[in-house]
Design a protein around this motif. Structure first.
Motif, PDB file in Angstrom:
ATOM      1  N   GLU A  97       0.863  -1.162   0.106  1.00  0.00           N
ATOM      2  CA  GLU A  97       0.000  -0.080  -0.135  1.00  0.00           C
ATOM      3  C   GLU A  97       0.906   1.380  -0.080  1.00  0.00           C
ATOM      4  O   GLU A  97       1.791   1.397   0.690  1.00  0.00           O
ATOM      5  N   GLY A  98       0.698   2.080  -0.672  1.00  0.00           N
ATOM      6  CA  GLY A  98       1.422   3.143  -1.153  1.00  0.00           C
ATOM      7  C   GLY A  98       0.938   4.125  -2.039  1.00  0.00           C
ATOM      8  O   GLY A  98      -0.096   3.855  -2.971  1.00  0.00           O
ATOM      9  N   ASP A  99       1.665   5.528  -2.139  1.00  0.00           N
ATOM     10  CA  ASP A  99       1.258   6.436  -3.090  1.00  0.00           C
ATOM     11  C   ASP A  99       2.377   6.773  -3.665  1.00  0.00           C
ATOM     12  O   ASP A  99       3.636   7.109  -3.183  1.00  0.00           O
ATOM     13  N   LEU A 100       2.466   7.139  -4.892  1.00  0.00           N
ATOM     14  CA  LEU A 100       3.796   7.800  -5.843  1.00  0.00           C
ATOM     15  C   LEU A 100       3.978   9.179  -5.238  1.00  0.00           C
ATOM     16  O   LEU A 100       5.336   9.686  -5.433  1.00  0.00           O
ATOM     17  N   ASP A 101       3.162   9.842  -4.146  1.00  0.00           N
ATOM     18  CA  ASP A 101       3.656  11.033  -3.492  1.00  0.00           C
ATOM     19  C   ASP A 101       4.519  10.710  -2.320  1.00  0.00           C
ATOM     20  O   ASP A 101       4.887  11.707  -1.690  1.00  0.00           O
ATOM     21  N   GLY A 102       4.498   9.739  -1.874  1.00  0.00           N
ATOM     22  CA  GLY A 102       4.930   9.302  -0.554  1.00  0.00           C
ATOM     23  C   GLY A 102       6.295   8.551  -0.618  1.00  0.00           C
ATOM     24  O   GLY A 102       7.068   8.667  -1.759  1.00  0.00           O
ATOM     25  N   ASP A 103       6.736   7.808   0.344  1.00  0.00           N
ATOM     26  CA  ASP A 103       7.905   7.304   0.350  1.00  0.00           C
ATOM     27  C   ASP A 103       7.828   5.886  -0.221  1.00  0.00           C
ATOM     28  O   ASP A 103       6.687   4.988  -0.257  1.00  0.00           O
ATOM     29  N   LEU A 104       8.834   5.742  -1.312  1.00  0.00           N
ATOM     30  CA  LEU A 104       8.598   4.437  -2.262  1.00  0.00           C
ATOM     31  C   LEU A 104       9.693   3.416  -2.159  1.00  0.00           C
ATOM     32  O   LEU A 104      10.041   2.649  -2.697  1.00  0.00           O
ATOM     33  N   SER A 105      10.650   3.584  -0.708  1.00  0.00           N
ATOM     34  CA  SER A 105      11.775   2.812  -0.543  1.00  0.00           C
ATOM     35  C   SER A 105      11.271   1.353  -0.429  1.00  0.00           C
ATOM     36  O   SER A 105      11.868   0.434  -0.695  1.00  0.00           O
ATOM     37  N   ASP A 106      10.049   1.202   0.282  1.00  0.00           N
ATOM     38  CA  ASP A 106       9.463  -0.099   0.760  1.00  0.00           C
ATOM     39  C   ASP A 106       9.160  -0.918  -0.873  1.00  0.00           C
ATOM     40  O   ASP A 106       9.330  -2.160  -1.176  1.00  0.00           O
ATOM     41  N   ALA A 107       8.443  -0.137  -1.573  1.00  0.00           N
ATOM     42  CA  ALA A 107       8.043  -0.701  -2.897  1.00  0.00           C
ATOM     43  C   ALA A 107       9.264  -1.275  -3.548  1.00  0.00           C
ATOM     44  O   ALA A 107       8.956  -2.236  -4.386  1.00  0.00           O
ATOM     45  N   PHE A 108      10.308  -0.436  -3.596  1.00  0.00           N
ATOM     46  CA  PHE A 108      11.344  -0.615  -4.613  1.00  0.00           C
ATOM     47  C   PHE A 108      12.462  -1.473  -3.864  1.00  0.00           C
ATOM     48  O   PHE A 108      13.386  -1.912  -4.606  1.00  0.00           O
ATOM     49  N   ASP A 109      12.489  -1.868  -2.827  1.00  0.00           N
ATOM     50  CA  ASP A 109      13.162  -2.906  -1.948  1.00  0.00           C
ATOM     51  C   ASP A 109      13.464  -4.028  -2.935  1.00  0.00           C
ATOM     52  O   ASP A 109      12.539  -5.051  -2.909  1.00  0.00           O
ATOM     53  N   GLY A 110      14.478  -4.535  -3.334  1.00  0.00           N
ATOM     54  CA  GLY A 110      14.829  -5.872  -3.940  1.00  0.00           C
ATOM     55  C   GLY A 110      14.376  -5.831  -5.485  1.00  0.00           C
ATOM     56  O   GLY A 110      14.442  -7.019  -6.293  1.00  0.00           O
ATOM     57  N   VAL A 111      13.704  -5.017  -6.136  1.00  0.00           N
ATOM     58  CA  VAL A 111      13.127  -4.717  -7.405  1.00  0.00           C
ATOM     59  C   VAL A 111      13.956  -4.634  -8.441  1.00  0.00           C
ATOM     60  O   VAL A 111      14.973  -3.881  -8.519  1.00  0.00           O
TER      61      VAL A 111
END
Length: 519
Positions: free
Chosen positions: A73-87
């Motif tokens: 769960e996230g938004d492109l206006d917020g912190d994206l570090s978790d979303a990109f971890d290991g991607v």
């Protein structure tokens, strides 16, 4: 020397991107959207691990792939570090078209944040789906298409190699541009349009878009490039509408173009005729003035493969192709087991108009008993308490050249898929749970009648949901539905109440016989 250094950098980039292979983790943004929701399934089939970044996770609860992916769960206006971890690679498939008054700046800023986060995480590849279009004849790109190009530039400004695929109209049920065309053609037998109706376009089938998206991420030669994608046909919007009408079984549409209709008036007109939100329709209509055709066909060399024609893509989108891989799916139509069919994550206005009469009734009988009673419907047994009106409808159908009620049924108690049932055909049976019929009477559209039986909380009774669905064909189909709606208010409740009463009566245990001991 500078040329050699640049060549070395590009070769290093190519070596790195070549390692984005099945088994690695891929991030998909826009997974609750039209393209993103379908792309997830394709990536999983190719063996990639998938993480979806979504603002509202509940929107993907009904997606068939939900249990096979990681949802962040996230938004492109917020912190994206978790979303990109290991991607290893990320797909950028979001845009804020028409959502706010400053959506163009919002899209640009989000793209910049996205590529920065990918760079910090060590992501090796970004794949972005943008829009075709070139300024021509002194006419600039529309705000929508110019924004799509600007987003591509913002993504490419970072150090992560970007593959930007530029497409025109995507053909498939759920695509906003296709749905706009569908509703215009189905609702209006004649229309007055601006000059954009003769603008050239190179539409592409959704399955071809998905193939390009999936293959691009694993093909090093596509890194750092803008690639134009399109189907094999270049058509005017007038021709696209005419072909849709032919494939949908509609009469030829009269289209008259005039030079005085502005984009604003066009968008208001589209808003009246179609269920698309006006905030979405306006930018799409504005873009119709720009010719969107492929000028550089490099993609066909880099990622060769057959492409569906526009006509075949339309047939798949409206479920008319039976020779391909088809299955009985949503709304009971013959729809493909593929991306052309409407998906659970699509907007409510996707898939064309389906008019519904839905009713529920509690039955004093178990699901097994209720289902057995239901399966005796039609033929000599009749249609419970609405027999007279169904007989009258059968007579009208026979006079119109249809089968009427003369076919009856194969067996008085049992049904099987494919059986004729008066002027219906048994389409689906799930024992003790569901019976679905498809109408074969003469209609200006397609109709289905379905009963779903669920057990009550204690299992001793049932809850029956009866749903009549009608997919109208043109204005006549819509007029037909509303003309017979007063009869629906009598037929459908009576039929359901009759089914409930008969099932309950048959489930009552027989009275004990009188004898001398009980007197």
């Amino acid at each position: 020397m500078r040329h050699d250094r640049r060549t070395a950098i590009l070769e290093a980039m190519t070596d790195a991107t070549a390692k984005v292979a099945p088994g690695e983790l891929v991030l998909v943004t826009g997974a609750s959207g039209y393209v993103g929701g379908r792309l997830v399934s394709e990536l999983l089939e190719r063996g990639y691990r998938v993480r979806c970044l979504v603002r509202t996770p509940d929107k993907v609860l009904g997606a068939p792939w939900r249990s096979h992916v990681e949802v962040v769960e996230g938004d492109l206006d917020g912190d994206l570090s978790d979303a990109f971890d290991g991607v290893a690679a990320a797909y950028y498939l979001v845009h804020a078209i028409g959502a706010t008054s400053n959506w163009i700046a919002q899209d640009r800023d989000r793209a910049a944040r996205f590529t920065h986060a990918a760079q910090l995480a060590g992501t090796r590849r970004i794949v972005y789906l943008g829009g075709l279009g070139h300024p021509a004849g002194g006419r600039p790109l529309s705000a929508h298409l110019a924004s799509r190009h600007e987003v591509g530039r913002a993504l490419a400004a970072g150090s992560v190699p970007v593959t930007e695929l530029r497409a025109a109209v995507v053909i498939g049920s759920g695509s906003a541009s296709f749905e706009m065309l569908r509703y215009l053609v189905e609702v209006l037998p004649a229309m007055v349009t601006p000059k954009w109706v003769d603008t050239n376009c190179q539409p592409i089938a959704i399955r071809d878009v998905l193939r390009y998206l999936v293959e691009a991420v694993g093909t090093p030669e596509t890194a750092g490039r803008i690639l134009e994608i399109g189907g094999p046909d270049v058509l005017s919007y007038r021709s696209m509408m005419a072909i849709y009408a032919e494939e949908a079984g509609l009469a030829r549409r009269l289209i008259v173009s005039v030079p005085v209709l502005t984009p604003r008036l066009s968008s208001l007109w589209v808003g009246l005729v179609t269920p698309l939100p006006r905030s979405l329709a306006r930018p799409l209509v504005d873009s119709l003035v720009n010719e969107v055709i492929v000028r550089d066909p490099a993609i066909t060399t880099l990622l060769p493969g057959p492409l569906l024609s526009y006509r075949d893509a339309v047939r798949l989108a409206i479920g008319r192709v039976r020779s391909l891989d088809v299955a009985t799916t949503w709304a009971g139509a013959e729809l493909p087991r593929g991306p052309e069919a409407t998906a659970p994550t699509d907007p409510s206005w996707s898939g064309g108009t389906v008019l519904v009469d839905r009713r529920r009734h509690r039955v004093a009988a178990t699901p097994k008993q209720t289902f057995a009673t239901l399966c005796r419907i039609g033929g000599n047994h009749g249609w419970y308490r609405s027999e007279f009106l169904w007989t009258l409808r059968g007579l009208v159908d026979k006079l119109a050249g249809g089968p009427g009620m003369r076919r009856g049924r194969r067996h008085p108690d049992n049904l099987r898929v494919g059986d004729a049932l008066d002027f219906w055909r048994v389409q689906r049976i799930e024992v003790d749970h569901r019976l679905r019929l498809r109408a074969e009477m003469r209609l200006p559209g397609e109709a289905w009648l379905e009963w779903t039986i669920e057990p009550s909380d204690d299992g001793t009774e049932s809850v029956v949901e009866q749903v009549a669905e009608f997919r109208p064909r043109g204005l006549l189909g819509r007029a037909y539905w509303y003309a017979v709606s007063p009869f629906h208010r009598v037929v459908f409740p009576g039929m359901l109440a009759g089914l409930a009463a008969e099932a309950a009566a048959e489930s009552d245990p027989p009275a004990a016989p009188l004898n001398s001991a009980s007197v």
